[in-house]
Write a protein that holds these residues in place. Structure first.
Motif, short mmCIF file in Angstrom:
data_model
loop_
_atom_site.label_atom_id
_atom_site.label_comp_id
_atom_site.label_asym_id
_atom_site.label_seq_id
_atom_site.Cartn_x
_atom_site.Cartn_y
_atom_site.Cartn_z
N ALA A 1 8.12 6.14 -5.04
CA ALA A 1 8.31 4.97 -5.91
C ALA A 1 7.38 3.91 -6.02
CB ALA A 1 9.99 4.32 -6.03
N LEU A 2 6.83 3.28 -4.86
CA LEU A 2 5.78 2.39 -4.70
C LEU A 2 4.41 2.76 -5.02
CD1 LEU A 2 6.20 -0.46 -3.42
CD2 LEU A 2 5.56 0.47 -1.25
N VAL A 3 4.27 3.91 -4.69
CA VAL A 3 2.50 4.36 -4.76
C VAL A 3 2.27 5.77 -5.54
CG1 VAL A 3 1.58 2.65 -3.13
CG2 VAL A 3 2.52 4.96 -2.59
N GLY A 4 3.38 6.48 -5.80
CA GLY A 4 3.36 8.13 -6.02
C GLY A 4 2.66 7.92 -7.44
N TRP A 5 2.67 6.89 -8.23
CA TRP A 5 1.89 7.16 -9.72
C TRP A 5 0.63 6.85 -9.52
CZ3 TRP A 5 -0.44 2.44 -10.21
CH2 TRP A 5 0.09 1.46 -9.62
N ALA A 6 0.16 6.04 -8.49
CA ALA A 6 -1.46 5.68 -8.39
C ALA A 6 -2.30 6.94 -8.18
CB ALA A 6 -1.34 4.65 -7.25
N SER A 7 -3.57 6.64 -8.26
CA SER A 7 -4.48 7.95 -8.33
C SER A 7 -4.41 8.44 -6.92
CB SER A 7 -5.85 7.39 -8.82
OG SER A 7 -6.25 6.21 -8.21
N GLY A 8 -4.26 9.94 -6.72
CA GLY A 8 -4.13 10.34 -5.39
C GLY A 8 -2.97 10.07 -4.76
N GLY A 9 -1.58 9.69 -5.62
CA GLY A 9 -0.57 9.44 -5.26
C GLY A 9 0.15 10.00 -4.06
N PRO A 10 0.17 11.28 -4.01
CA PRO A 10 0.88 11.82 -2.86
C PRO A 10 0.17 11.40 -1.48
CG PRO A 10 0.78 13.38 -4.62
CD PRO A 10 -0.08 12.07 -5.11
N ALA A 11 -1.15 11.22 -1.62
CA ALA A 11 -1.73 11.09 -0.17
C ALA A 11 -1.21 9.46 0.35
CB ALA A 11 -3.29 10.94 -0.39
N LYS A 12 -1.06 8.60 -0.82
CA LYS A 12 -0.74 7.39 -0.43
C LYS A 12 0.83 7.23 -0.09
CE LYS A 12 -4.15 5.28 -3.67
NZ LYS A 12 -4.51 4.85 -4.98
#
Length: 585
Positions: A162-173
């Motif tokens: 929810a916090l960073v999954g949407w950002a570029s390369g989300g799953p790694a974050k």
């Protein structure tokens, strides 16, 4: 007495090792135990129980122990070595064997003297490591096992999504954030890589990250979980015992180095995603905060644990109350409710973890006693001090090599105990370093052995899930975890980073935090070869150098490093505008 408790603890650990760990991995038949395992289990625990039964007599004998005691001591040590081979692995056994051989060959000590010191004194097998293991660690491992049973790991992964999954390369974050949270509790780099990695690594590969990079992100983040306050994979409790610092002091001083470590990985992942043009997960696929916030009660056991310890309660009492809270919480959680089967599984997982850590701590005790009884500790200090010629940087480098070599394939907790008894005194007594700075220095480098080739166990676990080449994964993990190789040197020279010293002020801490954050951004950008767009080699080297200058405390170096970062940023912005203009024409 404490000795009797420790001895009973090791005896039980030896007994149960043969019930849980077969002679060969995977060689398990349901409800069947080979005759030789039964024999070893009985023979192996007899010396420890004999010690308990004849405690007063053995203490009265002192160094003049009889032949029976010598034979039983040898049997106890040899069976413990077999337990170590099964439950922990061969590397730590090789280290212990070298130290024992040194006592015999290098120092010409008698069999009776070695057996007495290793088996019958509180410096050897039943030394400080086992004392801490039987008092605190066993309870915290139970707490960790029941906390996992509450479903908190899934909650951490959902929150990270929810916090960073949407950002570029989300799953790694997501992998970085969730592994930091889960690894702190699990206390095992490899265990955490396997658990959270089974969810995050396939997600990263699906997004477009190469397999070796996906495995490396998970391994580096899981390894970092061990340095993540407030639990630091149980090592914080041992550090409190070994340094005479309060636990609450240790976790506060570990905050900034841990933040910078994860920031380094996070930025590395971000720049790699930008370079590969990777997108995040669609927002509609991500967990909603509205559904997650009602589950915040899952954090109650963790909050209670930290609150009780900081409030001055004993660690044992805090762990017991937090475990009861974890069981209560999992009864409320309707998505992952505690059942009798899950309760038994929690006990089983806690017990299994306890066996491997218990055996590792007993072997660490052997290494520790060999260093003290042979006078090797003093010799090591003399050698390193004379080799470094009084230069702290050389002494730190030699200590780092020692830690990485001794830490290969050794579980975190035992690893730190070995480092604290072998390497930390070199820096404290030989080079006059601050006790906590020296202990944290050896702790960091003992842990990065899990991702440093050639024996990078966490990276190998990540590569197995990612179906990627193990060595490539290990090198990628080392590159991502670059902060762990830089930050310990910084707080060794400037204790302000761990809030130690008379001149620590809010302003000095803020300025170190800002300059080190920008330094990590600069280094991550240089290592991944991307800032606003792809970087040339010369710019990459300049950014890494500029980043190092900003991490090193000092106004002049900070300004020089910032100037490099600003210059390259401006140049890239101009180039970017030119490219966009050319593309639109």
């Amino acid at each position: 007495s404490g000795q009797i408790r420790r001895c009973l603890f090791v005896g039980m650990v030896v007994l149960f090792t043969f019930f849980v760990y077969p002679a060969k991995k995977g060689d398990v038949k349901p409800n069947h135990m080979p005759w030789y395992d039964i024999l070893l289990a009985i023979v192996g625990c007899i010396p420890f129980f004999y010690y308990v039964a004849n405690f007063k007599k053995i203490v009265a004998m002192g160094i003049a122990i009889g032949q029976t005691e010598v034979i039983l001591g040898i049997i106890g040590i040899l069976v413990l070595a077999e337990c170590c081979r099964r439950a922990v692995g061969v590397p730590i056994l090789c280290v212990a064997s070298v130290f024992i051989l040194y006592a015999f060959i290098g120092r010409g000590m008698s069999l009776q003297l070695v057996v007495y010191n290793v088996f019958y004194t509180t410096n050897g097998i039943i030394g400080t490591p086992i004392s801490v293991c039987s008092t605190y660690i066993a309870l915290f491992l139970m707490f960790g096992a029941f906390l996992e049973a509450t479903g908190v790991a899934n909650f951490f992964i959902d929150c990270a999504n929810a916090l960073v999954g949407w950002a570029s390369g989300g799953p790694a974050k997501v992998a970085v954030v969730s592994s930091a949270l889960c690894g702190m509790v699990s206390g095992s780099s490899v265990g955490n890589t396997v658990t959270t990695g089974s969810v995050t690594i396939p997600m990263m590969k699906k997004t477009g990250y190469p397999g070796e990079f996906a495995g490396a992100v998970e391994a580096a983040s899981s390894t970092g979980g061990q340095i993540m306050p407030p639990i630091m994979g149980a090592a914080a409790f041992i550090m409190a015992e070994m340094t005479d610092f309060e636990y609450s002091e240790i976790i506060v001083r570990a905050i900034l180095p841990a933040f910078l470590y994860f920031l380094g990985i996070f930025l590395g992942v971000h720049f790699k995603a930008k370079k590969l043009g990777l997108k995040g997960l669609p927002r509609e696929e991500l967990p909603k905060w509205g559904k997650l916030l009602p589950k915040i009660y899952l954090l109650v056991p963790l909050v209670l644990l930290v609150y009780m310890i900081i409030a001055g309660e004993t660690m044992a009492k805090s762990a017991i109350y937090a475990t009861i809270a974890a069981i209560a919480v999992s009864l409320i959680n309707k998505d992952d409710r505690m059942t009798p089967t899950k309760f038994v599984n929690g006990l089983e997982n806690g017990g299994k973890n306890c066996i491997s850590i218990g055996v590792a701590c007993a072997i660490a005790g052997i290494i520790s006693v060999c260093i003290t009884m042979t006078g090797l500790g003093g010799k090591l200090i003399t050698y390193v001090v004379s080799l470094s010629n009084g230069h702290l940087i050389i002494a730190l480098f030699l200590t780092m090599i020692c830690c990485i070599v001794l830490g290969m394939g050794v579980p975190t907790t035992a690893n730190y105990i070995i480092m604290a008894s072998t390497c930390a005194p070199i820096l404290i007594n030989g080079m006059g370093m601050h006790v906590l700075a020296a202990n944290m220095f050896v702790f960091y480098f003992g842990i990065v052995a899990d991702i440093t080739p050639p024996v990078a166990l966490a990276a190998y676990a990540g590569s197995a899930i990612a179906k990627a080449p193990p060595m490539k994964t290990a090198w990628n993990a080392t590159r991502l975890a670059i902060a762990a190789f830089i930050i310990p040197y910084i707080f060794a020279f400037n204790n302000e980073m761990i809030f130690v010293g008379d001149d620590v002020t809010v302003w000095s801490v803020a300025s170190i935090t800002i300059s080190a954050t920008l330094g990590m951004l600069s280094i991550a950008s240089g290592l991944m070869g991307y800032l606003i767009h792809d970087l040339k080699w010369i710019s990459r080297i300049a950014l890494i150098a500029g980043g190092l200058l900003m991490i090193i405390p000092g106004t002049a170096s900070d300004l020089a490093g910032f100037a490099v970062l600003a210059a390259i940023f401006v140049l890239q912005t101009i180039e970017n505008k030119k490219e966009k203009k050319a593309a639109s024409v």
